[in-house]
Design an enzyme around this catalytic site. Structure first.
Site, mmCIF file in Angstrom:
data_model
loop_
_atom_site.group_PDB
_atom_site.id
_atom_site.type_symbol
_atom_site.label_atom_id
_atom_site.label_comp_id
_atom_site.label_asym_id
_atom_site.label_seq_id
_atom_site.Cartn_x
_atom_site.Cartn_y
_atom_site.Cartn_z
ATOM 1 N N CYS A 194 -3.266 13.235 31.311
ATOM 2 C CA CYS A 194 -3.558 11.812 31.511
ATOM 3 C C CYS A 194 -2.691 10.966 30.577
ATOM 4 O O CYS A 194 -2.726 11.155 29.354
ATOM 5 C CB CYS A 194 -5.033 11.548 31.238
ATOM 6 S SG CYS A 194 -5.483 9.803 31.278
ATOM 7 N N ASP A 211 0.853 4.242 -2.684
ATOM 8 C CA ASP A 211 0.627 5.638 -2.293
ATOM 9 C C ASP A 211 1.713 6.542 -2.858
ATOM 10 O O ASP A 211 1.447 7.694 -3.228
ATOM 11 C CB ASP A 211 0.580 5.763 -0.769
ATOM 12 C CG ASP A 211 -0.681 5.145 -0.173
ATOM 13 O OD1 ASP A 211 -1.632 4.884 -0.937
ATOM 14 O OD2 ASP A 211 -0.702 4.898 1.052
ATOM 15 N N LYS A 245 -23.871 -13.040 -0.852
ATOM 16 C CA LYS A 245 -24.754 -11.883 -0.648
ATOM 17 C C LYS A 245 -24.025 -10.915 0.272
ATOM 18 O O LYS A 245 -24.059 -11.050 1.491
ATOM 19 C CB LYS A 245 -26.090 -12.303 -0.060
ATOM 20 C CG LYS A 245 -27.124 -11.186 -0.022
ATOM 21 C CD LYS A 245 -28.475 -11.691 0.484
ATOM 22 C CE LYS A 245 -29.520 -10.585 0.406
ATOM 23 N NZ LYS A 245 -29.166 -9.410 1.205
ATOM 24 N N ASP A 285 0.834 -1.208 0.000
ATOM 25 C CA ASP A 285 0.000 0.000 0.000
ATOM 26 C C ASP A 285 0.864 1.251 0.000
ATOM 27 O O ASP A 285 0.536 2.251 -0.650
ATOM 28 C CB ASP A 285 -0.918 0.013 1.229
ATOM 29 C CG ASP A 285 -2.061 -0.986 1.100
ATOM 30 O OD1 ASP A 285 -2.242 -1.539 -0.003
ATOM 31 O OD2 ASP A 285 -2.767 -1.205 2.104
ATOM 32 N N LYS A 302 -28.945 -17.551 -8.916
ATOM 33 C CA LYS A 302 -29.509 -16.944 -10.124
ATOM 34 C C LYS A 302 -29.546 -17.951 -11.269
ATOM 35 O O LYS A 302 -28.602 -18.746 -11.434
ATOM 36 C CB LYS A 302 -28.647 -15.757 -10.577
ATOM 37 C CG LYS A 302 -28.432 -14.679 -9.549
ATOM 38 C CD LYS A 302 -27.492 -13.622 -10.101
ATOM 39 C CE LYS A 302 -27.288 -12.497 -9.104
ATOM 40 N NZ LYS A 302 -26.368 -11.469 -9.633
ATOM 41 N N ARG A 361 -29.477 2.299 -5.432
ATOM 42 C CA ARG A 361 -30.731 1.641 -5.794
ATOM 43 C C ARG A 361 -31.934 2.528 -5.509
ATOM 44 O O ARG A 361 -32.870 2.608 -6.298
ATOM 45 C CB ARG A 361 -30.865 0.314 -5.024
ATOM 46 C CG ARG A 361 -32.158 -0.422 -5.325
ATOM 47 C CD ARG A 361 -32.249 -1.742 -4.563
ATOM 48 N NE ARG A 361 -33.528 -2.379 -4.825
ATOM 49 C CZ ARG A 361 -34.645 -2.128 -4.143
ATOM 50 N NH1 ARG A 361 -34.622 -1.258 -3.147
ATOM 51 N NH2 ARG A 361 -35.775 -2.725 -4.443
ATOM 52 N N GLU A 381 -23.529 -16.538 -5.856
ATOM 53 C CA GLU A 381 -22.634 -15.461 -5.436
ATOM 54 C C GLU A 381 -22.861 -15.159 -3.954
ATOM 55 O O GLU A 381 -23.983 -15.309 -3.457
ATOM 56 C CB GLU A 381 -22.924 -14.170 -6.214
ATOM 57 C CG GLU A 381 -22.710 -14.263 -7.699
ATOM 58 C CD GLU A 381 -23.267 -13.034 -8.418
ATOM 59 O OE1 GLU A 381 -22.600 -12.583 -9.357
ATOM 60 O OE2 GLU A 381 -24.350 -12.548 -8.047
ATOM 61 N N CYS A 417 -5.430 7.828 35.341
ATOM 62 C CA CYS A 417 -4.739 8.876 36.108
ATOM 63 C C CYS A 417 -5.434 9.219 37.419
ATOM 64 O O CYS A 417 -4.923 10.053 38.180
ATOM 65 C CB CYS A 417 -4.584 10.133 35.256
ATOM 66 S SG CYS A 417 -6.157 10.968 34.897
#
Length: 557
Positions: free
Chosen positions: A432, A35, A113, A31, A291, A134, A111, A412
């Protein structure tokens, strides 16, 4: 190499790594390396604004704050899916399908969900032109600006080296979601800003996707996996299974667990197999979607007023287990907020052993009427966040004490205060040590000053030795102060003492020095000022431009 050539090279390289990470799930760089490539591209485009393109990967980082989300009508309605919780209804679904097809045996595609927010991505001539939620099914919200910040969503479909080029109009449907680790990270940031955390990744994803500030969306690292299609003209394949193979070539990510089954017995076997796999996934799922594969058969099956007849979702029951609440520990956050954490008798649930559970705040404790020693019911929502559903009063030990709000800080021993009309209890002692450690962790975090190597153990040791009392002390550290520090690690069943060493210490010091170049908005966010989160920090940095100007500003300004 000219700036234009380097920009083109960087864009292609970043798109390559996006495909490797999101489509193939085989990243080849870290990563941090990614970057660095992105930052180089951002810097070059800033120096040469005439070379900025709308489909550049830099356009994902977020633009101006929107004033509202506009409504858009879907070319093909996004209907809901019927749910079931038992095998008998899955077999009944298969029988209905075969009856409507005149006895033909369909093949099915299965698939996961994913528990997120459904979205429709519209590509025209290979370029992303619209992303919509949606909504009501026929009309959704235009979230194109926010969708462009999601790295898993390609801004341009891959057209070279593919078996079939993308048609002029392609609508990809799928789920925007948040990984479990990112959910916990963002929730911690939200709590640190003094706001109420989200109950689950689905709610956080939905709320994030509809934010008006795309920079906030970009920082929260939403993800995307495809699970369907809308308007496609012309449709280049005859089955959904072929479609999944094709869209992968175009650079669209799909779940790795997608599969095809020839018979309903195979479907049920896959459903049971996936139930064992679910706890290992990095994101929330609550079932499997089944499906009909053939598009021609789907057309013949049609739909009711609310859902297609060719698809059904099998949902798994939520798992709950009883255990005993042994004690409650109050953790101190960087802003002084005290968060109660319940310590449990270990309980195995959802594939993991749970020993701790957040109790959120004193209002939640009182609402559940929790006592020490209570038998409590634990639910692991979305395979990631365990929480207490209820106590079982009839199993309460005789003389069990109700859990009360603390009057002093556990770190503390200073007196604590409860904010008026809120459930929040705060330690108001700025010295603290627990707060200091959390503030330093926040300051050094990748999202703020990004000081690699300043981990939890090192920060704890530096604070406990009195070497860090404020942020500025970080920039006064010397390599030898870090090099001599030790820590214990487990190795082959034994505790081994390790010294940081001069090489690592020097690298940490170099990373601290490098953090001086971070932009003002990251410094302001990193300071952990109450009510100054990433968005407010961005607004302040943009308006005032420098720390001196901000320090000289009046409250009215």
């Amino acid at each position: 190499m000219s700036p234009a050539q380097r920009i083109a090279q960087l864009r292609e390289e970043i798109r390559f790594h996006d495909r490797k990470y999101y489509v193939e799930a085989r990243p080849v760089i870290s990563d941090r390396e990614y970057d660095r490539l992105m930052q180089e591209l951002i810097d070059l485009e800033r120096q040469h604004p005439e070379l900025v393109a709308p489909d550049s990967p830099t356009q994902r980082v977020g633009g101006e704050v929107q004033t509202e989300l506009k409504s858009v009508r879907h070319a093909v309605p996004m209907l809901s899916i019927d749910n079931t919780y038992n095998e008998g209804e899955i077999r009944a679904f298969d029988e209905r399908v075969r009856k409507l097809l005149g006895g033909e045996q369909p093949a099915y595609v299965l698939e996961p969900k994913i528990d997120g927010t459904s979205i429709n991505l519209r590509y025209e001539d290979g370029r992303l032109v619209l992303a919509a939620t949606r909504g009501r099914g026929d009309v959704g919200d235009d979230v194109t600006v926010n969708a462009r910040t999601i790295r898993a969503i390609p801004l341009v479909l891959k057209a070279e080296g593919v078996s079939v080029e993308p048609p002029p109009i392609v609508e990809i449907r799928g789920e925007v979601y948040m990984n479990n680790e990112d959910f916990q990270r963002v929730n911690r940031e939200i709590e640190a800003a003094g706001e109420e955390p989200y109950a689950n990744p689905r709610n956080l994803t939905s709320g994030t996707l509809r934010r008006l500030d795309p920079k906030i969306v970009a920082r929260r690292r939403l993800r995307f996996l495809a699970h369907g299609l809308g308007q496609v003209e012309p449709l280049p394949v005859e089955s959904y299974w072929e479609w999944t193979r094709l869209v992968r070539e175009w650079g669209i990510p799909l779940p790795q667990e997608i599969s095809r089954a020839e018979h309903i017995d195979d479907v049920l076997a896959r459903i049971h197999e996936f139930e064992q796999l679910r706890p290992q996934l990095p994101y929330m799922t609550d079932g499997m979607v089944v499906k009909v594969d053939s598009f021609a058969q789907r057309e013949r099956l049609g739909a009711t007023s609310k859902s297609p007849r060719w698809v059904v979702a099998y949902k798994y029951e939520t798992e709950q287990q009883p255990t005993v609440l042994k004690e409650v520990r109050w953790q101190v956050g960087k802003g002084g907020n005290l968060t109660p954490v319940g310590v449990l008798e270990p309980v195995f649930i959802g594939g993991v052993t749970v020993t701790n559970v957040t109790l959120h705040n004193i209002d939640q404790i009182e609402r559940l009427d929790l006592h020490l020693g209570d038998t409590v019911i634990i639910e692991r929502a979305g395979e990631v966040i365990p929480y207490v559903v209820q106590a079982v009063p009839e199993k309460r030990p005789h003389g069990a004490r109700p859990i009360k709000a603390p009057t002093r800080c556990p770190a503390c021993q200073s007196k604590v205060e409860r904010e008026a009309d809120t459930p929040y209890i705060r330690c108001v002692n700025p010295a603290c040590p627990a707060q200091l450690k959390e503030r330093l962790r926040w300051f050094c975090h990748r999202g703020q000053m990004d000081i690699e190597g300043m981990g939890d153990v090192l920060i704890d040791q530096l604070v406990e030795r009195g070497l860090l009392r404020e942020f500025a002390d970080l920039y006064r550290l010397e390599p030898e102060q870090i090099a001599s520090l030790t820590s214990e690690v487990e190795q082959r069943g034994k505790l081994v003492t390790r010294t940081v060493g001069e090489k690592v210490a020097r690298k940490v010091i170099d990373n601290i020095a490098a953090s001086r170049s971070r932009p003002l908005e990251r410094l302001l966010a990193g300071l952990g000022i109450r009510h100054v989160g990433n968005r407010v920090a961005h607004l302040l940095a943009t308006h005032f431009g420098s720390l001196d100007a901000l320090a000289a500003a009046t409250p009215e300004e």
